[in-house]
Design an enzyme around this catalytic site. Structure first.
Site, PDB file in Angstrom:
ATOM      1  N   ASP A 108      10.802   1.825   6.900  1.00  0.00           N
ATOM      2  CA  ASP A 108      10.362   2.388   8.177  1.00  0.00           C
ATOM      3  C   ASP A 108      11.559   2.811   9.017  1.00  0.00           C
ATOM      4  O   ASP A 108      12.503   2.037   9.191  1.00  0.00           O
ATOM      5  CB  ASP A 108       9.556   1.362   8.969  1.00  0.00           C
ATOM      6  CG  ASP A 108       8.253   0.993   8.286  1.00  0.00           C
ATOM      7  OD1 ASP A 108       7.785   1.776   7.446  1.00  0.00           O
ATOM      8  OD2 ASP A 108       7.714  -0.082   8.609  1.00  0.00           O
ATOM      9  N   ARG A 162      -1.091  10.193   7.971  1.00  0.00           N
ATOM     10  CA  ARG A 162      -0.752   9.192   8.993  1.00  0.00           C
ATOM     11  C   ARG A 162      -0.007   9.809  10.178  1.00  0.00           C
ATOM     12  O   ARG A 162       1.146   9.512  10.429  1.00  0.00           O
ATOM     13  CB  ARG A 162       0.061   8.045   8.395  1.00  0.00           C
ATOM     14  CG  ARG A 162      -0.627   7.338   7.253  1.00  0.00           C
ATOM     15  CD  ARG A 162       0.162   6.103   6.804  1.00  0.00           C
ATOM     16  NE  ARG A 162      -0.516   5.435   5.693  1.00  0.00           N
ATOM     17  CZ  ARG A 162      -0.096   4.308   5.120  1.00  0.00           C
ATOM     18  NH1 ARG A 162       0.999   3.719   5.573  1.00  0.00           N
ATOM     19  NH2 ARG A 162      -0.763   3.775   4.125  1.00  0.00           N
TER      20      ARG A 162
END
Length: 526
Positions: free
Chosen positions: A162, A244
């Site tokens: 991430d 997303r």
């Protein structure tokens, strides 16, 4: 009585020793940094997000120095502004130990801490293959930085892949004017650009670029992780993202004025009971920009003012439930804060001129025009060439609003605040006497006027003590009942705002020079 002093001296000596060992540059002026503006969206709720406002400013050019700055604080909640310049990577990011930090090598670790601002300055700050991890933390600002090519597989790895990841009881994070990018999807070793899970709430992502990734970001790691929410996404560019953008599992999101270009598989995926207010966005050259996808657990949305430019839709069925082609609302979402949304038609232009790191931190004025933002709590003290009044300028000036007239509703009402300085009283700011005053314990603080029953208010007049005129630099006026920001600005004086009925109104000082002193906090109906 000597022991607290000794402990403070020991902490100061330790901080200086750590700074010397790691090359951290400590500046003497508190609240001096390049960070600009004030938090927006849901980050303004739950007490607001001010980061390291009022704390020491530290300059860092390596990840190790960032960790050293955190570890050199007196406590894990001591406010600090960390100015970052240069490239931060695995080679210069090591673990640093201390009682006020919990760091690790190969990641920027903001764990079990609070009241921190990380802001890119100078020629820019790039976190190269190195993620930023926020865990069990609160009141964090990340601004004007680039985070790129963070991997969860391959080499080197960082932060589970991430770019920015938040988890485990995180509260009040504002991420602003950042560039988050990858070079592919999961098969190339990358994960999400902006992820929240395990009880993360009150977050705003604004004026940022998310691009070239398989996954833009998520709220909730699984269908059962529904403890997250209250997230605002505004004035961001999502470009060349597979899916997303974001994925929402439970919770509430406010998504407005974003520009979506080439969402390749799906966009805003509201599922597992999530509710999203989706307004005035511009969707371009994309597929399935809104709906419930890859699950049979539905989510919901309220839509208005969006522009669809060359958007295609899948046929509904099974685990695919697109909102289009005729997008209609399936729920309603009440937004507790004030905001001004640009018309969708100008979003591509205004986002192209404001979003991302290194763009001058410009923001939209709500009328499709980029503006230099009002200085926020971590801004530098204005210098001789700054357009905002300096500390010696009189307040109010000739261009200030006309002081309100009528009955001062503060007299005879109760008042309270978040801190108190020795020798002053909250009652002194509502006693009709300009020779008495209230002052916070430090450079920031807040005080409120409240009533036993709902009262209509449309203006206030903040009168500074004679020897402290101009000391209040930046401020916010809050609806004390809901936490919504009524207005914000620079310099004390007369303030008007849309007429609001409430029982409590709070004046929050977010930046000051010298000691702020409020002689009278007057409130008026109109």
């Amino acid at each position: 009585m000597r022991r607290p002093v000794v402990r403070r001296l020991q902490a100061a000596v330790a901080a200086l020793a750590l700074a010397a060992a790691t090359g951290v540059v400590l500046t003497s002026a508190p609240a001096a940094s390049a960070a600009t503006g004030s938090a927006t969206g849901y980050a303004t709720q739950n007490g607001g997000t001010t980061g390291g406002a009022g704390g020491q400013t530290v300059r860092a050019t390596t990840g190790t120095q960032i960790h050293a700055a955190l570890c050199g604080r007196a406590s894990s909640s001591t406010p600090i502004v960390i100015e970052v310049e240069g490239t931060i990577n695995h080679g210069n990011t090591t673990k640093v130990s201390g009682s006020s930090c919990n760091t690790a090598a190969g990641v920027i670790e903001l764990k079990q801490i609070s009241n921190v601002t990380i802001v890119g300055v100078g020629s820019g700050a790039v976190f190269d293959q190195l993620g930023i991890h926020v865990r069990e933390a609160s009141n964090i600002i990340i601004q004007n930085v680039t985070v790129r090519n963070v991997k969860k597989s391959g080499s080197p790895t960082s932060n589970g892949g991430d770019a920015i990841g938040m988890e485990s009881g995180v509260r009040n994070v504002w991420v602003d004017h950042t560039t988050l990018e990858a070079s592919g999807g999961e098969s190339e070793g990358y994960d999400g650009l902006f992820d929240m899970k395990d009880d993360t709430q009150y977050v705003t992502l604004s004026y940022s670029i998310l691009r070239n990734s398989g996954r833009g970001g998520l709220v909730g790691s699984s269908e059962s992780d529904r403890s997250n929410g209250f997230v605002t996404y505004h004035h961001n560019l999502y470009q060349n993202i597979d899916s997303r953008a974001p994925l929402l599992r439970g919770g509430i999101a406010h998504i407005y004025n974003n520009h979506y270009v080439r969402l390749n598989e799906s966009g805003i995926n509201s599922r597992a009971g999530a509710r999203a207010k989706v307004e005035n966005n511009y969707f371009e050259d994309s597929k399935d920009v809104l709906g419930t996808f890859y699950t049979d657990q539905a989510g919901y949305w309220q839509v208005s003012g969006n522009t669809l430019d060359n958007v295609t839709w899948s046929s509904p069925g099974g685990t695919t439930q697109p909102a289009g082609p005729d997008m209609k609302s399936t729920t309603t979402v009440n937004i507790p804060y004030t905001y001004r949304a640009d018309a969708a038609g100008c979003v591509p232009d205004v986002v192209s001129r404001t979003a991302g790191a290194g763009t001058g931190l410009k923001v939209s004025d709500g009328n499709c025009s980029p503006q230099t933002p009002t200085p926020g709590p971590t801004d530098p003290t204005p210098g001789p060439t700054d357009p905002t009044p300096g500390p010696t300028d009189p307040t109010p000036g000739p261009t200030d609003p006309t002081p309100p007239t009528g009955t001062n509703l503060s007299l005879g009402a109760g008042s309270d605040g978040s801190s108190k300085a020795a020798g002053t009283s909250y009652g002194d700011l509502r006693d009709g006497n300009l020779t008495t005053y209230w002052s916070p314990a430090g450079a920031t603080g807040s005080a409120s006027i409240k009533w036993a029953s709902a009262t209509a208010v449309s203006s206030v007049h903040i009168r500074e003590a004679a020897d402290a005129t101009g000391n209040i630099r930046t401020w916010r006026l809050l609806n004390g009942d809901t936490g919504a920001v009524l207005t914000s600005g620079t310099g004390a004086g007369a303030v008007t705002f849309p007429r609001t009925t409430l029982r409590k109104i709070t004046f929050e000082i977010t930046g000051s020079t010298g000691t702020p002193k409020i002689a009278e906090y007057e409130t008026y109906a109109g």
